[in-house]
Write a protein that holds these residues in place. Structure first.
Motif, PDB file in Angstrom:
ATOM      1  N   HIS A 162       0.852  -1.187   0.000  1.00  0.00           N
ATOM      2  CA  HIS A 162       0.000   0.000   0.000  1.00  0.00           C
ATOM      3  C   HIS A 162       0.889   1.239   0.000  1.00  0.00           C
ATOM      4  O   HIS A 162       1.656   1.464   0.944  1.00  0.00           O
ATOM      5  CB  HIS A 162      -0.925  -0.011   1.214  1.00  0.00           C
ATOM      6  CG  HIS A 162      -1.918  -1.116   1.185  1.00  0.00           C
ATOM      7  ND1 HIS A 162      -1.631  -2.392   1.599  1.00  0.00           N
ATOM      8  CD2 HIS A 162      -3.212  -1.140   0.769  1.00  0.00           C
ATOM      9  CE1 HIS A 162      -2.691  -3.163   1.452  1.00  0.00           C
ATOM     10  NE2 HIS A 162      -3.662  -2.435   0.956  1.00  0.00           N
ATOM     11  N   ASP A 182      -2.867   5.476   1.990  1.00  0.00           N
ATOM     12  CA  ASP A 182      -3.834   4.875   2.899  1.00  0.00           C
ATOM     13  C   ASP A 182      -4.975   4.224   2.109  1.00  0.00           C
ATOM     14  O   ASP A 182      -5.387   4.723   1.058  1.00  0.00           O
ATOM     15  CB  ASP A 182      -4.405   5.931   3.844  1.00  0.00           C
ATOM     16  CG  ASP A 182      -3.363   6.464   4.822  1.00  0.00           C
ATOM     17  OD1 ASP A 182      -2.302   5.811   4.970  1.00  0.00           O
ATOM     18  OD2 ASP A 182      -3.615   7.524   5.435  1.00  0.00           O
ATOM     19  N   ALA A 183      -5.481   3.123   2.630  1.00  0.00           N
ATOM     20  CA  ALA A 183      -6.560   2.388   1.961  1.00  0.00           C
ATOM     21  C   ALA A 183      -7.672   2.080   2.961  1.00  0.00           C
ATOM     22  O   ALA A 183      -7.834   0.940   3.398  1.00  0.00           O
ATOM     23  CB  ALA A 183      -6.032   1.114   1.326  1.00  0.00           C
ATOM     24  N   GLU A 221     -11.818   1.838   3.920  1.00  0.00           N
ATOM     25  CA  GLU A 221     -12.884   1.135   3.205  1.00  0.00           C
ATOM     26  C   GLU A 221     -13.438   1.966   2.050  1.00  0.00           C
ATOM     27  O   GLU A 221     -13.757   1.430   0.986  1.00  0.00           O
ATOM     28  CB  GLU A 221     -13.990   0.763   4.185  1.00  0.00           C
ATOM     29  CG  GLU A 221     -14.996  -0.229   3.628  1.00  0.00           C
ATOM     30  CD  GLU A 221     -15.917  -0.808   4.685  1.00  0.00           C
ATOM     31  OE1 GLU A 221     -16.872  -1.502   4.315  1.00  0.00           O
ATOM     32  OE2 GLU A 221     -15.678  -0.558   5.900  1.00  0.00           O
ATOM     33  N   LYS A 254     -11.952   3.813   0.057  1.00  0.00           N
ATOM     34  CA  LYS A 254     -11.070   3.811  -1.100  1.00  0.00           C
ATOM     35  C   LYS A 254     -11.035   2.448  -1.796  1.00  0.00           C
ATOM     36  O   LYS A 254     -10.239   2.231  -2.709  1.00  0.00           O
ATOM     37  CB  LYS A 254      -9.647   4.222  -0.695  1.00  0.00           C
ATOM     38  CG  LYS A 254      -9.534   5.704  -0.358  1.00  0.00           C
ATOM     39  CD  LYS A 254      -8.115   6.106  -0.003  1.00  0.00           C
ATOM     40  CE  LYS A 254      -7.237   6.224  -1.211  1.00  0.00           C
ATOM     41  NZ  LYS A 254      -5.896   6.782  -0.863  1.00  0.00           N
ATOM     42  N   CYS A 306     -10.716  -0.763  -0.284  1.00  0.00           N
ATOM     43  CA  CYS A 306      -9.674  -1.638   0.255  1.00  0.00           C
ATOM     44  C   CYS A 306      -9.984  -3.106  -0.047  1.00  0.00           C
ATOM     45  O   CYS A 306     -11.115  -3.473  -0.388  1.00  0.00           O
ATOM     46  CB  CYS A 306      -9.523  -1.434   1.761  1.00  0.00           C
ATOM     47  SG  CYS A 306     -10.930  -2.009   2.743  1.00  0.00           S
ATOM     48  N   GLU A 348      -8.585  -2.676   6.054  1.00  0.00           N
ATOM     49  CA  GLU A 348      -8.126  -1.304   5.883  1.00  0.00           C
ATOM     50  C   GLU A 348      -6.626  -1.234   6.182  1.00  0.00           C
ATOM     51  O   GLU A 348      -6.128  -1.911   7.086  1.00  0.00           O
ATOM     52  CB  GLU A 348      -8.901  -0.378   6.803  1.00  0.00           C
ATOM     53  CG  GLU A 348     -10.389  -0.307   6.467  1.00  0.00           C
ATOM     54  CD  GLU A 348     -11.115   0.715   7.299  1.00  0.00           C
ATOM     55  OE1 GLU A 348     -11.638   1.690   6.722  1.00  0.00           O
ATOM     56  OE2 GLU A 348     -11.155   0.538   8.536  1.00  0.00           O
ATOM     57  N   SER A 375     -12.456  -6.402  -3.768  1.00  0.00           N
ATOM     58  CA  SER A 375     -12.320  -5.037  -3.260  1.00  0.00           C
ATOM     59  C   SER A 375     -13.453  -4.182  -3.819  1.00  0.00           C
ATOM     60  O   SER A 375     -14.017  -4.481  -4.876  1.00  0.00           O
ATOM     61  CB  SER A 375     -10.965  -4.424  -3.634  1.00  0.00           C
ATOM     62  OG  SER A 375     -10.811  -4.351  -5.041  1.00  0.00           O
ATOM     63  N   ASN A 408     -13.533   2.671  -5.230  1.00  0.00           N
ATOM     64  CA  ASN A 408     -12.906   3.808  -4.572  1.00  0.00           C
ATOM     65  C   ASN A 408     -13.810   5.022  -4.763  1.00  0.00           C
ATOM     66  O   ASN A 408     -13.902   5.571  -5.861  1.00  0.00           O
ATOM     67  CB  ASN A 408     -11.526   4.083  -5.161  1.00  0.00           C
ATOM     68  CG  ASN A 408     -10.848   5.299  -4.516  1.00  0.00           C
ATOM     69  OD1 ASN A 408     -11.302   5.789  -3.479  1.00  0.00           O
ATOM     70  ND2 ASN A 408      -9.781   5.776  -5.125  1.00  0.00           N
ATOM     71  N   ARG A 441      -6.213   5.257  -4.961  1.00  0.00           N
ATOM     72  CA  ARG A 441      -5.631   4.185  -4.151  1.00  0.00           C
ATOM     73  C   ARG A 441      -4.560   3.504  -4.983  1.00  0.00           C
ATOM     74  O   ARG A 441      -4.830   3.005  -6.079  1.00  0.00           O
ATOM     75  CB  ARG A 441      -6.692   3.167  -3.741  1.00  0.00           C
ATOM     76  CG  ARG A 441      -6.229   2.255  -2.597  1.00  0.00           C
ATOM     77  CD  ARG A 441      -6.977   0.929  -2.559  1.00  0.00           C
ATOM     78  NE  ARG A 441      -6.437   0.017  -3.563  1.00  0.00           N
ATOM     79  CZ  ARG A 441      -6.809  -1.260  -3.671  1.00  0.00           C
ATOM     80  NH1 ARG A 441      -7.720  -1.769  -2.878  1.00  0.00           N
ATOM     81  NH2 ARG A 441      -6.278  -2.029  -4.595  1.00  0.00           N
ATOM     82  N   THR A 444      -1.394   0.713  -5.282  1.00  0.00           N
ATOM     83  CA  THR A 444      -0.786  -0.490  -4.723  1.00  0.00           C
ATOM     84  C   THR A 444       0.136  -1.141  -5.741  1.00  0.00           C
ATOM     85  O   THR A 444       0.017  -0.922  -6.948  1.00  0.00           O
ATOM     86  CB  THR A 444      -1.848  -1.533  -4.300  1.00  0.00           C
ATOM     87  OG1 THR A 444      -2.664  -1.857  -5.428  1.00  0.00           O
ATOM     88  CG2 THR A 444      -2.716  -1.011  -3.173  1.00  0.00           C
TER      89      THR A 444
END
Length: 247
Positions: free
Chosen positions: A136, A139-140, A142, A144, A146, A183, A200, A203, A209, A211
């Motif tokens: 990540h 920040d992730a 919910e 966004k 996750c 999260e 997932s 977002n 988001r 990754t």
């Protein structure tokens, strides 16, 4: 390196969130590098057809395979002992081999979801050691989109998937909203068995988001089918490949 209790958690639940494996400043630098790589590429939107139905509105996903061939930063990250030591521990081997990498960016406010699925149908192996590490870079929460998981679902083995719309599980049997949201914060890394059912959400937040996925395996775990080739597949990230014979 993670402790014995963390390894037990992974083997019982099929996933492990390692907090702060990277510092926030490192994560930010990788975030910027990820977006720079994608800005140089002309990729297509890989959103699954089933995901568009799940989102019930306009969605978008940006990604690229084989990130280490576009930036040396990701090549360094693949062999970082902070990552490879955890991968080795959850597999129970000193040897970690690369399967493939992907950058994923869910754009702000419309980042595409993923219906519930296993990774196994895309890259089946004989011993099922294959795992994924999701880094990540921001920040992730919910909102966004996750990752969501079904703890313990890896113990069911490979499940039949619906091929149409992106190799997913039947939504009526595996609803996304019933899965546990994981999260995460920038710098956290989520380790998953390729048999763990996960997906997932969309977002909906005002920030992307970002990754990086690194899929890894025990080099002694051979593919069950001749599928999913990637550049650099078979590279040793830790230890040695004991299957190679020089004579």
């Amino acid at each position: 390196m993670v402790g014995a209790s963390s390894v037990r958690f992974y083997r019982d639940n099929g996933y492990l969130l390692v907090k702060g494996l990277l510092s926030r400043s490192e994560a930010l630098a990788y975030r910027e590098e990820s977006h720079a790589v994608l800005a140089r590429l002309r990729g297509t939107d890989p959103t699954w057809g089933s995901a568009r139905e799940l989102a019930a509105g306009p969605t978008e996903l940006r990604h690229c395979h084989d990130a280490q061939f576009y930036s040396a930063a990701f090549a360094r990250l693949m062999v970082d002992p902070r990552f490879t030591d955890v991968a080795a521990a959850v597999m129970g081997t000193g040897n970690v081999q690369l399967h493939h990498t992907k950058i994923f960016v869910k754009p702000a406010e419309k980042g595409s979801p993923f219906p519930m699925h296993q990774d196994a149908p895309h890259l089946p192996h004989t011993r099922h050691t294959v795992g994924a590490a999701i880094f990540h870079f921001d920040d992730a929460p919910e909102e966004k989109g996750c990752v969501r998981v079904v703890p313990g679902s890896h113990k069911n083995g490979p499940l039949p998937h619906i091929e149409e719309g992106g190799w997913h599980l039947p939504p009526s049997q595996w609803p996304l909203e019933a899965a546990v949201p994981i999260e995460a914060e920038a710098g956290d890394v989520l380790f998953l068995s390729y048999l763990t059912v996960h997906g997932s959400g969309v977002n909906t937040a005002p920030e992307a988001r970002t990754t990086l996925l690194i899929q890894f395996r025990d080099p002694e775990d051979s593919p069950a089918d001749d599928v999913h080739h990637s550049r650099g597949q078979g590279m040793m990230l830790r230890g040695v490949d004991p299957t190679v014979r020089t004579t």
